[in-house]
Scaffold this active site. Structure first.
Site, PDB file in Angstrom:
ATOM      1  N   GLN A  73       0.941  -1.362  -0.112  1.00 22.51           N
ATOM      2  CA  GLN A  73      -0.089  -0.225  -0.012  1.00 22.51           C
ATOM      3  C   GLN A  73       0.912   1.423   0.001  1.00 22.51           C
ATOM      4  OE1 GLN A  73      -3.193   0.517  -0.396  1.00 22.51           O
ATOM      5  NE2 GLN A  73      -4.130  -1.742  -0.256  1.00 22.51           N
ATOM      6  N   SER A  74       1.966   1.361  -0.823  1.00 17.10           N
ATOM      7  CA  SER A  74       3.090   2.304  -0.774  1.00 17.10           C
ATOM      8  C   SER A  74       2.385   3.651  -1.200  1.00 17.10           C
ATOM      9  CB  SER A  74       4.017   2.033  -1.633  1.00 17.10           C
ATOM     10  OG  SER A  74       5.034   2.803  -2.022  1.00 17.10           O
ATOM     11  N   ASN A  75       2.346   4.689  -0.598  1.00 24.12           N
ATOM     12  CA  ASN A  75       2.047   5.917  -1.125  1.00 24.12           C
ATOM     13  C   ASN A  75       2.997   6.470  -2.065  1.00 24.12           C
ATOM     14  OD1 ASN A  75      -0.131   6.442   0.847  1.00 24.12           O
ATOM     15  ND2 ASN A  75       1.536   6.853   2.364  1.00 24.12           N
TER      16      ASN A  75
END
Length: 329
Positions: A73-75
């Protein structure tokens, strides 16, 4: 040395806003929030500042594909994919399963990556991030593309220049508010954002202290990450030597069970800020950092007669990927 190239992606400063109801709730200090979540590409976040320099370097080297890596879920992956599309480039994201089951739910940032037309490659954490990134870059070259590799978080020397820009902008805004001796509070993961503020410290007029709230690593390990970023800036000549007495403050008591896993204090902080100020935080970064700010004020580590700035680094698009946890009021 000459200034490295930079692409303008922000269209002006992000707001520095007061949080009066949160300040009143805690009995002080004056708390402000720097709204990096309102940057204009791919859902917002502070990574856009790093990408202003990184993408410019990619263009200079005639690359046509931005390749980066991060947790599922990397920004940073989301924003990199957005910048790639905005500049007419291909975007490739390597998503690593840091937490068991984190790839099963494709909502949140993953869904936005897909909307951006990103090429997503899922990997388990059997190899290190650097090795996985190198493998992907080699594969892209075999396909005839001209890839530009970007490490996790964009925390290269070039990327950290964007964090120095953030520190300078915040310091200037504080000067307009006549808010001196201000404490900066921010989440610290790959270390680049905190490194930027610390590297800017010799120039700061209104910032007296920077506290990084670790979102996953232990205090010693997180300090190593920040030090590595500072050294990279100095080696490249992008930042002056900082004083030997400069303290790299890391608090790791609010990181929860592990990276990407919020605890009850994180959800309490998210609810509190939403209900008092109408502002959303996320359960991976800013929620943990806000839990830290609240506790540091309550235990007196941040004086109630002073001022503090909370850096909202973004991350709100990840919320749909988490089940909201009920907390005590």
């Amino acid at each position: 040395m000459s200034e490295p190239p930079k692409i303008s992606l922000l269209n002006g400063p992000t707001p520095l806003m007061p949080l009066p109801r949160l300040s009143d709730h805690l009995g002080g200090p004056d708390i402000w929030i720097k709204r990096e979540d309102l940057t204009p590409i791919a859902g917002g976040g502070n990574k856009l500042r790093k990408l202003e320099y990184i993408a410019a370097d990619a263009r200079l080297k005639d690359c046509d594909t931005l390749v980066t890596i991060g947790a599922a879920q990397s920004n940073h992956v989301r924003q990199t994919m957005g910048v790639a599309r905005a500049l007419g480039m291909q975007g490739v994201g390597i998503l690593v399963e840091e937490v068991a089951g984190s790839q099963k739910d494709k909502l949140g940032n993953v869904q936005l990556d897909q909307l951006l037309g990103a090429e997503l490659n899922y990997r388990s954490k059997l190899l290190g991030y650097d090795e996985l990134l190198c493998q992907e870059v080699d594969g892209q070259k075999e396909r005839g593309r001209r890839p530009y590799p970007i490490p996790a978080g964009g925390s290269t020397a070039l990327g950290c220049l964007g964090s120095i820009d953030l520190a300078e902008e915040t310091d200037r805004q504080l000067g307009h508010l006549a808010a001196t001796n201000t404490t900066i509070i921010l989440a610290t993961g790959t270390g680049g954002s905190q490194a930027g503020f610390i590297s800017y410290a010799p120039h700061a007029k209104n910032i007296s202290r920077v506290i990084g709230l670790s979102v996953g690593a232990t205090e010693d390990r997180q300090r190593e990450k920040v030090e590595h970023c500072i050294q990279a800036l100095q080696v490249e000549g992008y930042a002056r030597e900082i004083a030997a007495s400069t303290k790299i403050e890391i608090a790791d008591a609010y990181r929860g069970p592990s990276y990407g896993v919020p605890d009850q204090a994180t959800w309490q902080a998210i609810r509190l800020v939403a209900e008092l100020e109408g502002i959303f935080l996320d359960p991976i970064y800013t929620g943990k950092a806000m839990a830290g700010l609240i506790d540091l004020v309550r235990n007196g580590d941040i004086p109630k007669n002073g001022s503090a700035v909370f850096i909202h680094t973004g991350g709100v698009p990840v919320l749909p990927a988490f089940e909201l946890e009920e907390t005590e009021r």
